[in-house]
Design a protein around this motif. Sequence first.
Motif, PDB file in Angstrom:
ATOM      1  N   GLY A 145      -2.602  -5.120   0.576  1.00 53.99           N
ATOM      2  CA  GLY A 145      -1.518  -5.573   1.428  1.00 53.99           C
ATOM      3  C   GLY A 145      -1.913  -5.856   2.861  1.00 53.99           C
ATOM      4  O   GLY A 145      -1.047  -6.008   3.719  1.00 53.99           O
ATOM      5  N   GLN A 146      -3.191  -5.960   3.128  1.00 53.15           N
ATOM      6  CA  GLN A 146      -3.618  -6.148   4.507  1.00 53.15           C
ATOM      7  C   GLN A 146      -3.998  -7.576   4.870  1.00 53.15           C
ATOM      8  O   GLN A 146      -3.988  -7.930   6.035  1.00 53.15           O
ATOM      9  N   CYS A 147      -4.311  -8.434   3.882  1.00 56.20           N
ATOM     10  CA  CYS A 147      -4.819  -9.767   4.223  1.00 56.20           C
ATOM     11  C   CYS A 147      -3.763 -10.853   4.172  1.00 56.20           C
ATOM     12  O   CYS A 147      -3.902 -11.887   4.820  1.00 56.20           O
ATOM     13  N   GLY A 148      -2.696 -10.676   3.392  1.00 54.95           N
ATOM     14  CA  GLY A 148      -1.615 -11.645   3.340  1.00 54.95           C
ATOM     15  C   GLY A 148      -1.837 -12.841   2.430  1.00 54.95           C
ATOM     16  O   GLY A 148      -0.964 -13.699   2.319  1.00 54.95           O
ATOM     17  N   ALA A 149      -2.971 -12.929   1.761  1.00 53.21           N
ATOM     18  CA  ALA A 149      -3.252 -14.082   0.899  1.00 53.21           C
ATOM     19  C   ALA A 149      -2.289 -14.168  -0.276  1.00 53.21           C
ATOM     20  O   ALA A 149      -2.086 -15.242  -0.834  1.00 53.21           O
ATOM     21  N   CYS A 150      -1.675 -13.058  -0.634  1.00 52.81           N
ATOM     22  CA  CYS A 150      -0.786 -13.002  -1.797  1.00 52.81           C
ATOM     23  C   CYS A 150       0.687 -13.145  -1.435  1.00 52.81           C
ATOM     24  O   CYS A 150       1.559 -12.926  -2.272  1.00 52.81           O
TER      25      CYS A 150
ATOM     26  N   VAL B 182       4.493 -16.263  17.075  1.00 58.29           N
ATOM     27  CA  VAL B 182       3.744 -16.690  15.892  1.00 58.29           C
ATOM     28  C   VAL B 182       2.549 -15.775  15.684  1.00 58.29           C
ATOM     29  O   VAL B 182       2.304 -15.308  14.561  1.00 58.29           O
ATOM     30  N   ARG B 183       1.812 -15.515  16.734  1.00 60.48           N
ATOM     31  CA  ARG B 183       0.635 -14.639  16.607  1.00 60.48           C
ATOM     32  C   ARG B 183       1.041 -13.248  16.123  1.00 60.48           C
ATOM     33  O   ARG B 183       0.382 -12.672  15.260  1.00 60.48           O
ATOM     34  N   GLU B 184       2.123 -12.713  16.644  1.00 60.33           N
ATOM     35  CA  GLU B 184       2.584 -11.397  16.204  1.00 60.33           C
ATOM     36  C   GLU B 184       3.032 -11.424  14.746  1.00 60.33           C
ATOM     37  O   GLU B 184       2.706 -10.532  13.969  1.00 60.33           O
ATOM     38  N   ALA B 185       3.776 -12.461  14.366  1.00 63.72           N
ATOM     39  CA  ALA B 185       4.294 -12.554  13.002  1.00 63.72           C
ATOM     40  C   ALA B 185       3.182 -12.720  11.972  1.00 63.72           C
ATOM     41  O   ALA B 185       3.310 -12.251  10.846  1.00 63.72           O
ATOM     42  N   LEU B 186       2.111 -13.383  12.348  1.00 67.94           N
ATOM     43  CA  LEU B 186       1.005 -13.616  11.413  1.00 67.94           C
ATOM     44  C   LEU B 186      -0.066 -12.528  11.482  1.00 67.94           C
ATOM     45  O   LEU B 186      -1.117 -12.661  10.870  1.00 67.94           O
ATOM     46  N   GLU B 187       0.231 -11.472  12.199  1.00 65.71           N
ATOM     47  CA  GLU B 187      -0.721 -10.377  12.351  1.00 65.71           C
ATOM     48  C   GLU B 187      -1.183  -9.815  11.006  1.00 65.71           C
ATOM     49  O   GLU B 187      -2.310  -9.374  10.865  1.00 65.71           O
ATOM     50  N   GLY B 188      -0.331  -9.838   9.995  1.00 64.64           N
ATOM     51  CA  GLY B 188      -0.665  -9.309   8.677  1.00 64.64           C
ATOM     52  C   GLY B 188      -1.329 -10.315   7.757  1.00 64.64           C
ATOM     53  O   GLY B 188      -1.483 -10.054   6.569  1.00 64.64           O
ATOM     54  N   ASN B 189      -1.706 -11.470   8.292  1.00 60.42           N
ATOM     55  CA  ASN B 189      -2.397 -12.493   7.515  1.00 60.42           C
ATOM     56  C   ASN B 189      -3.764 -12.736   8.143  1.00 60.42           C
ATOM     57  O   ASN B 189      -3.846 -13.084   9.317  1.00 60.42           O
ATOM     58  N   ILE B 190      -4.787 -12.566   7.351  1.00 60.14           N
ATOM     59  CA  ILE B 190      -6.156 -12.697   7.865  1.00 60.14           C
ATOM     60  C   ILE B 190      -6.767 -14.018   7.435  1.00 60.14           C
ATOM     61  O   ILE B 190      -6.718 -14.389   6.265  1.00 60.14           O
TER      62      ILE B 190
END
Length: 160
Positions: free
Chosen positions: A44-49, A127-135
């Motif tokens: 659950g850390q990269c956000g690819a899913c 945007v940067r804060e919201a995408l923090e969980g997507n690597i």
Amino acid sequence: MSQRVTLKVNGKPVTREVAPDQLLVQFVRETLALTGTHTGCDTGQCGACTVHLDGHAVKSCTLLAVQADGRALTTIEGLAAADGTLHPMQAAFKECHGLQCGFCTPGMVMSAVDLVQQHGCHSEAQVREALEGNICRCTGYQNIVRAVQVGAAAMKGERP
């Protein structure tokens, strides 16, 4: 012992038998063959899913398929219009070069759509804060942030 799940996937009803411990990401990729949703870290850390469950972004590696029973699931394949026209956020990622290898892109797009739909915000900081969980392992995020801003404006009928 399998369990029957029934849900709407990209607007269409789907019923399948699943193992009680099957992750939602496995259900999407392996059972439904919707391979735009990627398996990255399994934690659950990269956000690819990232997919949408009842209209909200969720990381599908953190949920069981049985937890989606009776709900509406949208994957990256379900964002485009039926005629193949890209969703405004998908078009913005293409236009702004918000991807390189593309592995993280489906999760980024799904998270970005959720950001706009749920919060309506799209300043660079938001945007940067919201995408923090997507690597993203390829970019410096600048084009991704710009793509989200352009996509957000298009979703709202505004000019970026």
